[in-house]
Design a protein around this motif. Structure first.
Motif, short mmCIF file in Angstrom:
data_model
loop_
_atom_site.label_atom_id
_atom_site.label_comp_id
_atom_site.label_asym_id
_atom_site.label_seq_id
_atom_site.Cartn_x
_atom_site.Cartn_y
_atom_site.Cartn_z
N VAL A 1 45.47 14.05 11.03
CA VAL A 1 45.60 13.11 12.13
C VAL A 1 44.43 13.38 13.08
CG1 VAL A 1 47.01 12.35 14.09
CG2 VAL A 1 48.11 12.99 11.94
N VAL A 2 43.71 12.33 13.41
CA VAL A 2 42.55 12.43 14.30
C VAL A 2 42.93 11.88 15.67
CG1 VAL A 2 40.17 11.66 14.67
CG2 VAL A 2 40.97 12.14 12.34
N HIS A 3 42.67 12.66 16.70
CA HIS A 3 42.91 12.25 18.08
C HIS A 3 41.55 12.19 18.77
CE1 HIS A 3 47.28 13.22 18.04
NE2 HIS A 3 46.91 14.16 17.19
N VAL A 4 41.16 11.01 19.24
CA VAL A 4 39.95 10.90 20.06
C VAL A 4 40.40 10.42 21.42
CG1 VAL A 4 37.65 9.92 20.31
CG2 VAL A 4 38.55 10.39 18.02
N GLN A 5 40.16 11.23 22.43
CA GLN A 5 40.67 10.96 23.76
C GLN A 5 39.55 10.80 24.77
OE1 GLN A 5 42.97 14.69 23.72
NE2 GLN A 5 44.75 13.44 24.21
N HIS A 6 39.82 9.98 25.78
CA HIS A 6 38.96 9.95 26.96
C HIS A 6 39.05 11.35 27.56
CE1 HIS A 6 37.59 9.06 31.00
NE2 HIS A 6 37.13 7.90 30.55
N SER A 7 37.99 11.84 28.14
CA SER A 7 37.96 13.20 28.69
C SER A 7 39.10 13.47 29.66
CB SER A 7 36.61 13.47 29.37
OG SER A 7 35.57 13.36 28.43
N GLU A 8 39.44 12.48 30.48
CA GLU A 8 40.53 12.66 31.45
C GLU A 8 41.87 12.87 30.74
OE1 GLU A 8 40.28 9.21 33.95
OE2 GLU A 8 38.41 9.90 34.86
N GLU A 9 42.13 12.11 29.69
CA GLU A 9 43.37 12.28 28.91
C GLU A 9 43.37 13.63 28.21
OE1 GLU A 9 44.31 8.37 30.04
OE2 GLU A 9 42.43 9.34 29.72
N GLN B 1 32.71 4.82 24.30
CA GLN B 1 32.32 5.89 23.39
C GLN B 1 33.51 6.37 22.55
OE1 GLN B 1 30.22 9.14 25.19
NE2 GLN B 1 29.72 10.06 23.23
N VAL B 2 34.70 6.41 23.14
CA VAL B 2 35.91 6.76 22.38
C VAL B 2 36.02 5.82 21.18
CG1 VAL B 2 38.45 6.74 22.41
CG2 VAL B 2 37.20 7.82 24.28
N ASP C 1 44.15 1.41 20.38
CA ASP C 1 42.92 0.62 20.48
C ASP C 1 42.79 -0.18 21.77
OD1 ASP C 1 41.16 1.03 18.40
OD2 ASP C 1 42.29 -0.24 17.03
N ARG C 2 43.90 -0.70 22.25
CA ARG C 2 43.84 -1.63 23.38
C ARG C 2 43.17 -1.03 24.60
NH1 ARG C 2 49.22 -4.18 25.34
NH2 ARG C 2 48.75 -3.56 27.43
N ASP C 3 43.59 0.16 24.98
CA ASP C 3 43.01 0.78 26.16
C ASP C 3 41.84 1.71 25.83
OD1 ASP C 3 44.85 -0.48 27.78
OD2 ASP C 3 46.30 1.17 27.62
N ALA C 4 41.77 2.16 24.61
CA ALA C 4 40.72 3.09 24.14
C ALA C 4 40.64 4.34 25.00
CB ALA C 4 39.36 2.39 24.04
N ARG C 5 41.78 4.79 25.50
CA ARG C 5 41.83 6.04 26.27
C ARG C 5 42.23 7.20 25.35
NH1 ARG C 5 39.65 6.13 31.24
NH2 ARG C 5 41.15 7.70 31.88
N TRP C 6 43.00 6.88 24.32
CA TRP C 6 43.43 7.86 23.34
C TRP C 6 43.73 7.09 22.06
CZ3 TRP C 6 47.96 11.78 24.39
CH2 TRP C 6 48.16 12.58 23.27
#
Length: 143
Positions: A91-99, A51-52, A77-82
């Protein structure tokens, strides 16, 4: 100094795109008074890596289609965690909820003014906490 009209326009389109892809806790800050490299930050999160990536792809596509904006840099992009999208003005930051919880970027920028967002984006506030509580409840029921 405040964010430019162009920055606000980019933030608004990006926030709506994130909301349409069910991002959680969308918020934007005018950082123009404290940073010289950009006017604004948009923060959003999602409960899983897929979803990130989907949120980031939608933001990138909408900003390109509607405003002709392309990021000068895309990282994570590689991990798609942030994933970070740098449009210079914003600047746009899209993070996994845990991050999002761990790095707590809101703590760093809480003294900066928030940028008004579309209603759909505002409605995402608290969804990350609600999702985490639902996951915890489901895990408790499984035991």
């Amino acid at each position: 100094m405040t964010a430019t009209d162009r920055s606000t326009e980019l933030i608004t389109v990006a926030a709506q795109a994130a909301a349409d892809k069910l991002a959680h806790d969308i918020i934007a800050y005018d950082v123009s008074d404290v940073l010289s490299i950009t006017d604004a930050f948009l923060l959003a999160s999602a409960p899983n890596d897929r979803q990130v990536k989907s949120i980031v792809d939608e933001i990138e596509e909408r900003l390109n289609k509607q405003l002709g904006a392309k990021p000068v840099r895309r990282e994570g992009d590689r991990d798609a965690r942030w994933i970070l999208l740098d449009y210079v003005d914003i600047v746009v930051h899209v993070q996994h909820s845990e991050e999002r919880v761990f790095y707590a970027l809101e703590r760093l920028w809480k003294d900066c003014p928030e940028i008004e967002l579309p209603e759909d984006a505002k409605a995402t506030r608290g969804k990350g906490d609600a999702h985490a509580q639902q996951q915890a409840d489901e895990a408790g029921e499984a035991m």
